[in-house]
Design a protein around this motif. Structure first.
Motif, mmCIF file in Angstrom:
data_model
loop_
_atom_site.group_PDB
_atom_site.id
_atom_site.type_symbol
_atom_site.label_atom_id
_atom_site.label_comp_id
_atom_site.label_asym_id
_atom_site.label_seq_id
_atom_site.Cartn_x
_atom_site.Cartn_y
_atom_site.Cartn_z
ATOM 1 N N PRO A 138 0.079 -3.938 17.903
ATOM 2 C CA PRO A 138 -0.578 -2.903 17.093
ATOM 3 C C PRO A 138 -1.221 -3.509 15.853
ATOM 4 N N ASP A 139 -2.223 -2.821 15.339
ATOM 5 C CA ASP A 139 -2.845 -3.192 14.070
ATOM 6 C C ASP A 139 -2.343 -2.272 12.970
ATOM 7 N N THR A 140 -2.667 -2.647 11.730
ATOM 8 C CA THR A 140 -2.248 -1.861 10.569
ATOM 9 C C THR A 140 -3.436 -1.634 9.658
ATOM 10 N N VAL A 141 -3.614 -0.414 9.195
ATOM 11 C CA VAL A 141 -4.660 -0.093 8.222
ATOM 12 C C VAL A 141 -3.986 0.178 6.884
ATOM 13 N N LEU A 142 -4.673 -0.202 5.789
ATOM 14 C CA LEU A 142 -4.076 -0.143 4.454
ATOM 15 C C LEU A 142 -5.141 0.210 3.428
ATOM 16 N N SER A 143 -4.783 1.053 2.493
ATOM 17 C CA SER A 143 -5.670 1.359 1.362
ATOM 18 C C SER A 143 -4.838 1.453 0.093
ATOM 19 N N ALA A 144 -5.449 1.091 -1.042
ATOM 20 C CA ALA A 144 -4.769 1.096 -2.333
ATOM 21 C C ALA A 144 -5.342 2.195 -3.216
ATOM 22 N N SER A 145 -4.496 2.814 -4.029
ATOM 23 C CA SER A 145 -4.953 3.865 -4.938
ATOM 24 C C SER A 145 -5.948 3.329 -5.954
ATOM 25 N N THR A 146 -5.782 2.089 -6.375
ATOM 26 C CA THR A 146 -6.719 1.426 -7.292
ATOM 27 C C THR A 146 -7.126 0.103 -6.669
ATOM 28 N N PRO A 147 -8.250 0.067 -5.969
ATOM 29 C CA PRO A 147 -8.671 -1.194 -5.362
ATOM 30 C C PRO A 147 -8.981 -2.235 -6.436
ATOM 31 N N PRO A 148 -8.599 -3.479 -6.245
ATOM 32 C CA PRO A 148 -8.950 -4.523 -7.209
ATOM 33 C C PRO A 148 -10.463 -4.659 -7.330
ATOM 34 N N ASP A 149 -10.925 -5.044 -8.521
ATOM 35 C CA ASP A 149 -12.356 -5.241 -8.706
ATOM 36 C C ASP A 149 -12.796 -6.543 -8.041
ATOM 37 N N ALA A 150 -14.066 -6.886 -8.231
ATOM 38 C CA ALA A 150 -14.615 -8.061 -7.555
ATOM 39 C C ALA A 150 -13.884 -9.341 -7.934
ATOM 40 N N ALA A 151 -13.293 -9.375 -9.128
ATOM 41 C CA ALA A 151 -12.550 -10.559 -9.566
ATOM 42 C C ALA A 151 -11.079 -10.491 -9.182
ATOM 43 N N GLY A 152 -10.656 -9.404 -8.508
ATOM 44 C CA GLY A 152 -9.270 -9.265 -8.074
ATOM 45 C C GLY A 152 -8.342 -8.690 -9.115
ATOM 46 N N PHE A 153 -8.871 -7.955 -10.114
ATOM 47 C CA PHE A 153 -8.059 -7.424 -11.203
ATOM 48 C C PHE A 153 -7.949 -5.908 -11.112
ATOM 49 N N VAL A 154 -6.839 -5.381 -11.642
ATOM 50 C CA VAL A 154 -6.678 -3.946 -11.888
ATOM 51 C C VAL A 154 -6.147 -3.794 -13.306
ATOM 52 N N SER A 155 -6.388 -2.632 -13.896
ATOM 53 C CA SER A 155 -5.956 -2.398 -15.281
ATOM 54 C C SER A 155 -4.906 -1.297 -15.365
ATOM 55 N N VAL A 156 -4.240 -0.993 -14.243
ATOM 56 C CA VAL A 156 -3.207 0.043 -14.212
ATOM 57 C C VAL A 156 -1.877 -0.589 -13.837
ATOM 58 N N SER A 157 -0.769 0.048 -14.245
ATOM 59 C CA SER A 157 0.556 -0.496 -13.967
ATOM 60 C C SER A 157 1.262 0.240 -12.847
ATOM 61 N N THR A 158 0.586 1.188 -12.201
ATOM 62 C CA THR A 158 1.143 1.885 -11.043
ATOM 63 C C THR A 158 0.183 1.730 -9.874
ATOM 64 N N MET A 159 0.726 1.279 -8.750
ATOM 65 C CA MET A 159 -0.079 1.105 -7.546
ATOM 66 C C MET A 159 0.566 1.879 -6.404
ATOM 67 N N THR A 160 -0.247 2.621 -5.677
ATOM 68 C CA THR A 160 0.208 3.379 -4.516
ATOM 69 C C THR A 160 -0.576 2.923 -3.297
ATOM 70 N N PHE A 161 0.139 2.708 -2.198
ATOM 71 C CA PHE A 161 -0.480 2.207 -0.973
ATOM 72 C C PHE A 161 -0.235 3.185 0.171
ATOM 73 N N GLY A 207 -0.890 2.776 7.910
ATOM 74 C CA GLY A 207 -0.499 3.372 9.165
ATOM 75 C C GLY A 207 -0.847 2.486 10.339
ATOM 76 N N ALA A 208 -0.366 2.906 11.526
ATOM 77 C CA ALA A 208 -0.584 2.144 12.749
ATOM 78 C C ALA A 208 -1.955 2.441 13.329
ATOM 79 N N GLN A 209 -2.492 1.437 14.015
ATOM 80 C CA GLN A 209 -3.762 1.595 14.717
ATOM 81 C C GLN A 209 -3.682 0.771 15.998
ATOM 82 N N VAL A 210 -3.917 1.423 17.151
ATOM 83 C CA VAL A 210 -3.821 0.734 18.439
ATOM 84 C C VAL A 210 -5.149 0.819 19.158
ATOM 85 N N SER A 211 -5.368 -0.173 20.013
ATOM 86 C CA SER A 211 -6.626 -0.233 20.758
ATOM 87 C C SER A 211 -6.412 -0.131 22.262
#
Length: 385
Positions: free
Chosen positions: A63-86, A89-93
């Motif tokens: 199976p594959d896995t899909v993922l998203s973040a509540s605050t995606p990192p910017d182009a330099a890989g930074f975030v300015s928040v101290s709480t992250m939510t992810f 879920g599963a993805q099958v082909s």
């Protein structure tokens, strides 16, 4: 004789049963197109009692896995928040119906943990600044507890029943605002808090306490493009300028706006009747006006004047001019003396009070005079820093 035959006949039953349970021609377990269930086949010699009857197929499509973040990192890989939510879920082909489970892992300076069962979404609050990575993977729970190999040689390796390439997000957390440092390079001994700029550009130095930061700048309230380090404001109009800047770090945190710095840009003079334009890189704006006859006049628009300066070159054969504001007294400026490409002649100092009117400059005598620019401004200045 009869008993002997009976025993021989009875002895043949287990052999047939074994042959039925484990066919000698059974194929080894392996990948099969469309295989989504690794349950081994069974037979029922005794009704209602299923017995494994060979190798099953191997589901080799993990199976594959899909993922998203509540605050995606910017182009330099930074975030300015101290709480992250992810959310993940599963993805099958391959149409596998599962069931599926989820596991996640966090690396970083706080709240880190290795792979463990989790449910979506997952939140991490109050993280201290630092570098983090969150990963999630899907597990095929239906197949992970099974093996398609019945244990009889030849034995095969079961293909993975979890996502071999977990979905991941890495980021650097930075929640602290940077500091900005603004330094102007123009120097003016008479008015240090509002120096007169005598070059065609205004040199300013911008720095931040965080490497890689960018800058935002305003000149008289209007945004201007600026850059870190030594930077020059080009094309500044004549008059008073109030400049301010702030810095933004790679996470997008903005500093407070700097205390404003002030400077004054002289008025470059245009050619009038009786005056000729002359050019030289040493002049303010690259040019000046020159007259060689008595009574040649330059008249500037009406202004409120608390301080008046004349920018002009001097030399041993230079003549004199007189200047006044409105109908007030004339002030004579002698341009003769040691040779200098650009001198500031203070005609009315900042302590002489305010006056208003047109500014008139008139030549005296027939010796040549060159006038570069004029500083005419009120005498209200910010306090010295």
């Amino acid at each position: 004789m009869t008993r002997t035959r009976a025993r021989r006949g009875a002895a043949l039953v287990p052999t047939a049963l074994v042959a039925a349970l484990v066919p000698l021609t059974a194929a080894p377990a392996g990948a099969s197109p469309g295989c989504t269930d690794e349950t081994r086949p069974t037979i029922e010699i005794i009704p209602g009692v299923p017995i494994p009857a060979g190798d099953g197929c191997d589901d080799d499509t993990p199976p594959d896995t899909v993922l998203s973040a509540s605050t995606p990192p910017d182009a330099a890989g930074f975030v300015s928040v101290s709480t992250m939510t992810f959310s993940f879920g599963a993805q099958v082909s391959d149409g596998d119906a599962g069931p599926f489970g989820l596991e996640c892992r966090l690396t970083g300076p706080a709240q880190a943990h290795d792979w463990r069962a989790c449910t979506s979404p997952v939140s991490y609050a109050g993280l201290p600044d630092g570098a983090y990575a969150f990963s999630a993977r899907t597990v095929d729970l239906g197949d992970s507890a099974r093996t398609p190999d019945d244990g009889v040689a030849p034995t095969v390796t079961d293909a993975p029943d979890l996502d071999p390439t977990p979905a991941s997000t890495s980021w650097t957390q930075d929640t602290k605002a940077p500091f900005v440092f603004v330094t102007q390079s123009a120097y003016d001994e008479d008015t240090p808090t509002q120096p007169v700029v005598t070059s065609s550009t205004v040199p300013i130095r911008l720095n931040s306490n965080e490497p890689g930061s960018s800058f935002e700048c305003t000149d008289n309230g209007a945004p201007v493009t600026c850059s870190p380090g030594r930077w020059e404001l080009v094309g500044a109009k004549a008059g008073r300028h109030v400049f301010s800047a702030r810095t933004l770090d790679r996470a997008g945190n903005a500093s407070a706006w700097s205390d404003p710095i002030e400077f004054f840009v002289p008025t470059d003079l245009a050619r009038k009747r009786g005056w000729k334009k002359v050019k030289d890189t040493g002049y303010f704006g690259g040019d000046a006006v020159r007259a060689t006859r008595r009574g040649a006049r330059l008249v500037l628009p009406r202004a409120k004047v608390g301080e008046l300066r004349l920018l002009a070159p001097s030399g041993p054969r230079m003549g004199k001019v007189r200047i006044r504001v409105g109908r007030r007294d004339w002030h004579v400026v002698d341009l003769s003396g040691s040779r200098s490409a650009l001198r500031q002649h203070v005609v009315i100092d900042r302590y002489s009070g305010m006056r208003s009117g047109r500014i008139t400059i008139e030549t005296l005598g027939h010796r040549p005079v060159v006038i570069d620019a004029v500083v005419a401004r009120p005498n209200r200045f910010p306090p010295a820093q």
